[in-house]
Design a protein around this motif. Structure first.
Motif, PDB file in Angstrom:
ATOM      1  N   ASN A 352      -0.228   2.226   5.525  1.00  0.00           N
ATOM      2  CA  ASN A 352      -1.177   1.760   4.510  1.00  0.00           C
ATOM      3  C   ASN A 352      -0.491   1.062   3.347  1.00  0.00           C
ATOM      4  O   ASN A 352      -0.976   0.071   2.822  1.00  0.00           O
ATOM      5  CB  ASN A 352      -1.923   2.965   3.893  1.00  0.00           C
TER       6      ASN A 352
ATOM      7  N   GLU B  17     -13.184  -9.856   0.168  1.00  0.00           N
ATOM      8  CA  GLU B  17     -13.719  -8.903  -0.798  1.00  0.00           C
ATOM      9  C   GLU B  17     -14.995  -9.492  -1.401  1.00  0.00           C
ATOM     10  O   GLU B  17     -15.135 -10.708  -1.507  1.00  0.00           O
ATOM     11  CB  GLU B  17     -12.689  -8.633  -1.893  1.00  0.00           C
TER      12      GLU B  17
ATOM     13  N   ALA C  32      -0.647  -2.374   1.376  1.00  0.00           N
ATOM     14  CA  ALA C  32      -1.073  -2.567  -0.003  1.00  0.00           C
ATOM     15  C   ALA C  32       0.111  -2.449  -0.952  1.00  0.00           C
ATOM     16  O   ALA C  32       1.129  -1.828  -0.631  1.00  0.00           O
ATOM     17  CB  ALA C  32      -2.112  -1.519  -0.363  1.00  0.00           C
ATOM     18  N   GLY C  70      -7.587 -10.499   0.041  1.00  0.00           N
ATOM     19  CA  GLY C  70      -6.473  -9.610   0.353  1.00  0.00           C
ATOM     20  C   GLY C  70      -5.438  -9.492  -0.748  1.00  0.00           C
ATOM     21  O   GLY C  70      -4.571  -8.622  -0.688  1.00  0.00           O
ATOM     22  N   VAL C  71      -5.487 -10.387  -1.732  1.00  0.00           N
ATOM     23  CA  VAL C  71      -4.549 -10.339  -2.851  1.00  0.00           C
ATOM     24  C   VAL C  71      -5.383 -10.275  -4.124  1.00  0.00           C
ATOM     25  O   VAL C  71      -6.266 -11.107  -4.329  1.00  0.00           O
ATOM     26  CB  VAL C  71      -3.623 -11.572  -2.863  1.00  0.00           C
ATOM     27  N   PHE C  72      -5.146  -9.282  -4.941  1.00  0.00           N
ATOM     28  CA  PHE C  72      -5.947  -9.061  -6.153  1.00  0.00           C
ATOM     29  C   PHE C  72      -4.983  -8.908  -7.314  1.00  0.00           C
ATOM     30  O   PHE C  72      -4.099  -8.058  -7.274  1.00  0.00           O
ATOM     31  CB  PHE C  72      -6.797  -7.802  -5.960  1.00  0.00           C
ATOM     32  N   VAL C  75      -1.343  -8.888  -6.215  1.00  0.00           N
ATOM     33  CA  VAL C  75      -0.800  -7.789  -5.410  1.00  0.00           C
ATOM     34  C   VAL C  75      -1.682  -7.584  -4.183  1.00  0.00           C
ATOM     35  O   VAL C  75      -2.911  -7.704  -4.263  1.00  0.00           O
ATOM     36  CB  VAL C  75      -0.749  -6.495  -6.263  1.00  0.00           C
ATOM     37  N   THR C  76      -1.063  -7.284  -3.045  1.00  0.00           N
ATOM     38  CA  THR C  76      -1.848  -7.089  -1.822  1.00  0.00           C
ATOM     39  C   THR C  76      -2.689  -5.823  -1.912  1.00  0.00           C
ATOM     40  O   THR C  76      -2.251  -4.807  -2.457  1.00  0.00           O
ATOM     41  CB  THR C  76      -0.941  -6.998  -0.583  1.00  0.00           C
ATOM     42  N   LEU C  77      -3.883  -5.915  -1.328  1.00  0.00           N
ATOM     43  CA  LEU C  77      -4.845  -4.812  -1.369  1.00  0.00           C
ATOM     44  C   LEU C  77      -4.774  -3.915  -0.140  1.00  0.00           C
ATOM     45  O   LEU C  77      -5.442  -2.877  -0.093  1.00  0.00           O
ATOM     46  CB  LEU C  77      -6.266  -5.374  -1.440  1.00  0.00           C
TER      47      LEU C  77
END
Lengths: 354, 354, 354, 354
Positions: A352, B17, C32, C70-72, C75-77
């Motif tokens: 994860n 998202e 993540a 996928g990137v927030f 940073v990867t989620l």
């Protein structure tokens, strides 16, 4: 693609027809360094085997596990665990009478349509005998999740049921009666019901409930492989299963949101558990519980109407020694499928985060 | 392994998202030479979009599909169909209030435990917005199985239900009311119930039933990927689903074998259909039907008790425009997941025999 | 199954035809919590883009990466990273002349046979344009293995080669010349050779060598997914590749065992490295190095004999601006495929032991 | 994920350590209705077994195949074909001397690093004994592609080689000499070379060439699973392989595009075949041919320097009867891996178009 493999990182592939030389499987992706208690695995198989009580078929099969690879000096090597369970009973009977007849609610017709042919002896691979390989695989998988306890019991047989929540039951009593129901009064009524059906040459369905404790928060994949979707698929793959519900299930659809929501009382701890231990497809650390519906067994002794391959009407009387209900023997199968699922998700959770 | 892909030969992988730039997906394994009716795909999306009636959220999102690849001059190329659905609504609101609070029965806590972080804006990827990509994929998959009709409808809302079997209903009337129930009387009662809950800031669950006609005999894989196990997994992967049953389901467990068995009256034709069109995991040519349990939506307007990341008690009032029930908008999602499943098994059936 | 996905735990699925709206992909299974340097990813794309020098096609394409999910906040989620690269050049030309003609040593005939049709505009999905998505994916994957350095360079162009071992080369000089060869003298001869062929309307092949440092011992799966088998498959999947060898390669077949064996001088340290950093399919901690053979590009300006769909002879002159050699632009593709492979095996190694 | 499965639609999963009870596998996805010639499968195994000539190890192993499931009355059922090959030789020797020593260029050190432990008896699962399961699987897979002929032969041993193109060789003569080279003169020189090395306690590598005729146009997946990438991966997964090239291979990199391109002379027929029967990753109907580089066998009789687990220097002398070259016994392995690959792609081609 042909659907003989279960799991993603921990993968069980099974093979075998009920009346071939042996059934067995390969458990792949099992990490190295785990001590395997082969006697515990054999005990799980013994719990599934025929001939345990008057409630199950009287056929005697020893179901002796032979591990061929992947375990060295009692410890897993990280290599595939190949195993077989010889079919000791395979020549006991002449099955030619069933060769051209479609048994009602069996897979005879559908297999023949799909494959153009079938092994008609005792159902071949559609026989529940295949589930012995699952029980072996599940009992080995359980070694990967030693802190997790998977406990299944019979919640109802036909119309006989009881309503005590699992948390108020003494689950150590499940094996104290042949029906595997932890409520002694309900168990007695269930037994009586099944024995009566057996006398009539009929069969019973029922519901198995399963409780899983010790799963940490964070297991499960959030979109298509939600933890409950994987558990549901695992249970629905067991012979004779018609339904699956977890947490509040079908009954919970009647509640309002304000009644159904599980309020947090501290980080990761909720006041109620309608969620059944899973939120958004991921375990939340609470107990996971679910129910599995089994139809009455299709093999019954009393006469039935059906047709043969030519479409001509046939009066069918299935000989042999069949279980009047699948439920007690299905308990270790439900547990094994849950163990395989959880061990797989335990491994999946290792990637994860970096 | 991270569970964002559905299917084996026809594979839908989704991304996105709820408050990112776009959601979308790749539909891979789609054979070449199929004309795609993009308006039909858009219509399926429109059936799922918010703002359709007083029973759903008033948010307006256009959910406009853009196909980026795989279709050339209106016909599939055999290459991956890449598509996106821009998020037009993503900056409408300040979500910072929810950043450190765990909403009850949402995935906030479990996602954070699993990933160490989350996109807190509107649920991020745990939002049901992700299902728009499934509806697009399902509507494309439907082009592969033109003779199969998948029809879902609302069977119950909270305690309001009706008992007419699907075969006696006029399924053309499903979209004639906002709740998508083909029985006008039940529909009216359901609407009234939902509107009352909406007024109270509360939410309702319910049951969706789905009927599939036109599936030939012989689809499904007999062991772990039984057709109903795949359908069950597909349905259980939809947000808010708590249970799945097919054919006689949970109620069928109360029958005896002699009552439950479906007698053959000719080759491939049975007198009854407790089997729900599937025997031994393989379709038998009869109607497939199943029921899916949806819990009441977790986002409710009324005040709730919860905790924040530090474990401190918080009184939460979720702002925004939420659906008082998920059911009408879930109809096209249930249909899409069934279409994806069936199209996949149609392809898988091509390699049964040589 | 249709082969548009690379990797097992870290999975890149690409989509897109060269002359559609956009190409792109989904990178799934990315853990993540990883900060993504999007400028570094764009730089990798820029190293692959056309128009960089007189040795490559003069076509100008900006190849601008858009990350959609996928990137927030950088940073990867842990969720799928969806991305697109718009095709800005897709309408520049009339491709109808190529609609019915099979270009020699291109995929026109085979695609048409396989799919019954094809997107004939610039090769459609068989165009090397698809590799831009790989470069994007590889550059993101590189963030998962920050201590590993993957460096590819041109070892030969047509008959022009040089023999200094990689360990004696100054690999920082690779980008100091347009051919991307770290030996200045060889680079000059290669350039001259390619420019001459370009003048002649012809094309050159060659060999790329790749060195990987920093891989710890223990990565790779020992049977079918040996680390070098995965690297080989990754390289052979790049357009125009005809061969792969690692460590001592083809030349090593001429040695005796006593010459070829790498003696251990301490635990995990060997005196020589004929093994190329991999023993029994698993990394041993030494440098991994391999060579990849690229055929001369099939698109040449000079006239060629071929046939059309009806089998009638056609004299073909391919217009447009083509690369006289694929090698310099293939450097970042080789690196990206190696990065994707290694990042995948890094994740896979997380479940070797419990 | 642990790499013990080969193939996508036709899947071979193998299990077994060299000195366990048995090795074996499951061949899954095999369509129903195919008659299996079990004697032909056994003959393929016999071609791989030890003890065939002075050029191979003198160990005697019978390698007797037992099919446990999936075949009924000689015909495949569509269910998994489970099979085992008992290890008859497993207790012949004391392996404890090798328990703590890392043999040069073997997998001892890397396996131990990966798994934390290993079965040190004869290499355990890293032993080439595992390939017997591949040969069994390949010989069964061959039944799915009866019109395709896969023929491998030895092209070089150490520095001894010959240059006649495969099309001018009498491939029926391959088994007429123990080295399995169809050129009698080269074969004699190769034998002499190997026998000399054997005397010296040394070993030889070499190159195997493989020709495949009868593959129709249209097999292979165009992006990551190009037909040659899959063949390459298959070959590179065989023990001791260091390189793979197909068609013009490494030598072809020296040609110009105008020399290398294969002109079409009619639809699907080319004047030359530098492409090696594959264009854009898809078969074009011409012969497929490739070459596989094998390193000299690491097990040699002469003394070697190495270290033990503690890092202390050890002079190692490997006892036992080892092959002085792997090449003759690798012929059926190369063929089997090609057969498995092609049968898989045959199935995959069934879903290209609707």
């Amino acid at each position: 693609m042909s659907g003989n493999t279960f799991g993603k990182l921990l993968r069980l592939t099974t093979f075998g027809e009920s009346h071939g030389t042996a059934i067995g499987g390969i458990l792949e992706g099992f990490p190295a360094g785990v001590s395997i208690d082969t006697e515990a695995v054999q005990r799980a198989l013994d719990r599934r085997k025929p001939g345990q009580s008057a409630l199950t078929t009287e056929r005697k099969e020893s179901d002796t596990l032979q591990i061929l690879s992947g375990v060295f000096e009692g410890v897993t090597l990280g290599t595939p665990i190949g195993f077989i369970i010889p079919n000791t009973n395979q020549n006991s009977k002449d099955y030619s009478a069933l060769k051209d007849v479609y048994r009602p609610s069996h897979a005879d017709y559908t297999w023949e349509t799909k494959y153009g042919m079938r092994d008609h002896r005792g159902g071949g691979r559609s026989s529940a005998r295949e589930t012995a390989s699952r029980v072996a695989g599940g009992a080995m998988a359980a070694h990967l999740i030693p802190d997790i306890r998977v406990t299944a019991f019979v919640r109802s047989v036909g119309p006989i049921t009881f309503h005590t929540p699992y948390s108020e039951l003494d689950l150590t009593q499940i094996d104290s009666n042949p029906i595997r129901c932890p409520d002694p009064k309900a168990a007695a009524a269930m037994e009586e019901y099944v024995l009566k059906l057996k006398e009539d040459g009929d069969s019973a369905g029922g519901i198995i409930e399963c409780v899983i404790t010790g799963v940490p928060a964070g297991w499960g994949e959030p979109v298509f492989d939600k933890l409950h979707a994987a558990l549901g698929s695992a249970m629905l793959s067991i012979n004779a299963v018609k339904g699956f519900e977890y947490g509040s299930g079908f009954a919970g659809t009647e509640l309002k949101g304000s009644e159904h929501n599980d309020s947090f009382i501290s980080v990761g701890k909720t006041a109620t558990n309608h969620s059944g231990g899973i939120q958004g497809g991921i375990s939340n650390g609470e107990d996971i519980y679910f129910r599995v519906a089994f139809k009455p067994i299709a093999s019954i002794k009393s006469k039935q109407q059906t047709v043969d391959k030519k479409g001509e009407k046939v009066e069918l009387q299935i000989e042999g020694r069949h279980d009047p209900t699948v439920l007690p023997r299905a308990i270790p199968i439900v547990e094994a499928m849950a163990q395989l699922t959880l061990a797989d998700f335990m491994l999946r959770a290792k990637v994860n985060q970096i």
